[in-house]
Design a protein around this motif. Sequence first.
Motif, PDB file in Angstrom:
ATOM      1  N   ILE A 169     -23.112  21.241  63.051  1.00 25.97           N
ATOM      2  CA  ILE A 169     -22.110  20.311  63.611  1.00 25.97           C
ATOM      3  C   ILE A 169     -22.744  18.926  63.718  1.00 25.97           C
ATOM      4  CG2 ILE A 169     -22.624  20.943  66.039  1.00 25.97           C
ATOM      5  CD1 ILE A 169     -19.509  20.521  66.497  1.00 25.97           C
ATOM      6  N   HIS A 170     -22.035  17.944  63.174  1.00 21.62           N
ATOM      7  CA  HIS A 170     -22.498  16.539  63.155  1.00 21.62           C
ATOM      8  C   HIS A 170     -21.736  15.803  64.259  1.00 21.62           C
ATOM      9  CE1 HIS A 170     -23.271  12.568  61.190  1.00 21.62           C
ATOM     10  NE2 HIS A 170     -22.018  12.314  61.514  1.00 21.62           N
ATOM     11  N   ILE A 171     -22.455  15.265  65.226  1.00 26.86           N
ATOM     12  CA  ILE A 171     -21.715  14.735  66.380  1.00 26.86           C
ATOM     13  C   ILE A 171     -21.847  13.222  66.621  1.00 26.86           C
ATOM     14  CG2 ILE A 171     -21.581  16.926  67.632  1.00 26.86           C
ATOM     15  CD1 ILE A 171     -23.872  15.994  69.369  1.00 26.86           C
ATOM     16  N   HIS A 172     -20.730  12.696  67.103  1.00 30.04           N
ATOM     17  CA  HIS A 172     -20.623  11.325  67.599  1.00 30.04           C
ATOM     18  C   HIS A 172     -20.114  11.406  69.032  1.00 30.04           C
ATOM     19  CE1 HIS A 172     -20.745   8.926  63.753  1.00 30.04           C
ATOM     20  NE2 HIS A 172     -20.582  10.148  63.274  1.00 30.04           N
ATOM     21  N   ALA A 173     -20.293  10.323  69.808  1.00 36.34           N
ATOM     22  CA  ALA A 173     -19.768  10.282  71.171  1.00 36.34           C
ATOM     23  C   ALA A 173     -18.656   9.238  71.251  1.00 36.34           C
ATOM     24  CB  ALA A 173     -20.887   9.941  72.142  1.00 36.34           C
TER      25      ALA A 173
ATOM     26  N   ILE B 172     -27.202  15.112  65.306  1.00 39.03           N
ATOM     27  CA  ILE B 172     -26.683  13.935  66.015  1.00 39.03           C
ATOM     28  C   ILE B 172     -26.647  12.746  65.057  1.00 39.03           C
ATOM     29  CG2 ILE B 172     -27.133  12.294  67.886  1.00 39.03           C
ATOM     30  CD1 ILE B 172     -28.106  14.503  69.596  1.00 39.03           C
ATOM     31  N   SER B 173     -25.546  12.019  65.074  1.00 42.85           N
ATOM     32  CA  SER B 173     -25.435  10.823  64.236  1.00 42.85           C
ATOM     33  C   SER B 173     -26.266   9.682  64.825  1.00 42.85           C
ATOM     34  CB  SER B 173     -23.973  10.382  64.153  1.00 42.85           C
ATOM     35  OG  SER B 173     -23.918   9.090  63.564  1.00 42.85           O
ATOM     36  N   THR B 174     -26.980   8.966  63.954  1.00 45.31           N
ATOM     37  CA  THR B 174     -27.607   7.710  64.407  1.00 45.31           C
ATOM     38  C   THR B 174     -26.857   6.530  63.780  1.00 45.31           C
ATOM     39  OG1 THR B 174     -29.208   7.642  62.596  1.00 45.31           O
ATOM     40  CG2 THR B 174     -29.902   8.758  64.619  1.00 45.31           C
TER      41      THR B 174
ATOM     42  N   LEU C 156     -12.848  15.874  60.181  1.00 48.42           N
ATOM     43  CA  LEU C 156     -11.788  14.955  60.599  1.00 48.42           C
ATOM     44  C   LEU C 156     -12.386  13.564  60.747  1.00 48.42           C
ATOM     45  CD1 LEU C 156      -9.429  16.567  63.278  1.00 48.42           C
ATOM     46  CD2 LEU C 156      -9.130  16.390  60.837  1.00 48.42           C
ATOM     47  N   GLU C 157     -13.735  13.482  60.793  1.00 49.12           N
ATOM     48  CA  GLU C 157     -14.430  12.192  60.935  1.00 49.12           C
ATOM     49  C   GLU C 157     -13.829  11.129  60.016  1.00 49.12           C
ATOM     50  OE1 GLU C 157     -18.652  12.185  61.249  1.00 49.12           O
ATOM     51  OE2 GLU C 157     -18.862  10.183  60.437  1.00 49.12           O
ATOM     52  N   ASP C 158     -13.585  11.496  58.769  1.00 53.42           N
ATOM     53  CA  ASP C 158     -13.040  10.479  57.869  1.00 53.42           C
ATOM     54  C   ASP C 158     -11.957  11.008  56.937  1.00 53.42           C
ATOM     55  OD1 ASP C 158     -16.355  10.428  56.563  1.00 53.42           O
ATOM     56  OD2 ASP C 158     -14.801  11.918  56.288  1.00 53.42           O
TER      57      ASP C 158
END
Length: 270
Positions: free
Chosen positions: A45-49, A81-83, A225-227
């Motif tokens: 899972i690739h996450i953003h806040a 985690i996305s940077t 769904l990110e993009d």
Amino acid sequence: MAKLIITIAPTGSIPTKKNNPNVPISPDEIIQTGILCEKAGASIIHIHARNPVDETASTDFQIFKKIFQGLSRETNLIIQISTGGRAGMEYEKRSERLSLKPEMASLTTGSVNFPSSVYANSPDLICALTKDMKTYGIKPEIEIFDVSMIQNALDLADQGLMSRPLHFDFVMGLKGAIPATIENLVHLKNSIPREATWTVAGIGAYQLPMCIRAIAMGGQARARLEDCIHYRKGELASNEQLVKRIVQASNMMSRKIATPDEARKILGLV
Ligand code: ZN
């Protein structure tokens, strides 16, 4: 062919509930999405806040921490985690969340024009984030928006700042970045080391065709769904639905789906 690793990127920095009510915004929603997507077949899972009030992208360490801790507790997913810099470009903010020591984090090894802004990643910033990931034992997912970014990553690996095998994500079809064509995908794949693993993030309508090409070529797949907020033209998607569709496509090609622990082995995380 090796089993397929499916990454779910449920939130990103841009879509809001107004665009698609299925975009998880709060930490609890993101954690619940992780649980559902793991059951459906995702292993990363690739996450953003996001800011809870206006849903804009956030650099708030406490929000990342809540998401990270919840997903670690409730799932066996590999947390990435996305940077990325859409929430804020400063190095300190983008690096702070790495202290949570997720197994993976995204790292863009160059700058690119987004449709209405510049995604700036200076050589110093890339080097600093790479060093932080090495310090914390985090495997980078190298985000490639154009071919030159591959060479930048290989240079960092040659300097001993990244451990091999490397893992790449080809971001294709974004206006300003490399177009999503089969020819470009073959060129990107042929430009990385043979032992490296790779996945494709096709933007918008390119998501599904690029995923299918990656599955057929031995790459990995991303549902997001990110993009891409649609399942098909005129129909909104959910993250779980997108994962299920990739599982279906992979099954059709007789390629089995990796569990999170199998993905850890494929990626050299264990
Ligand atoms: Zn992202």
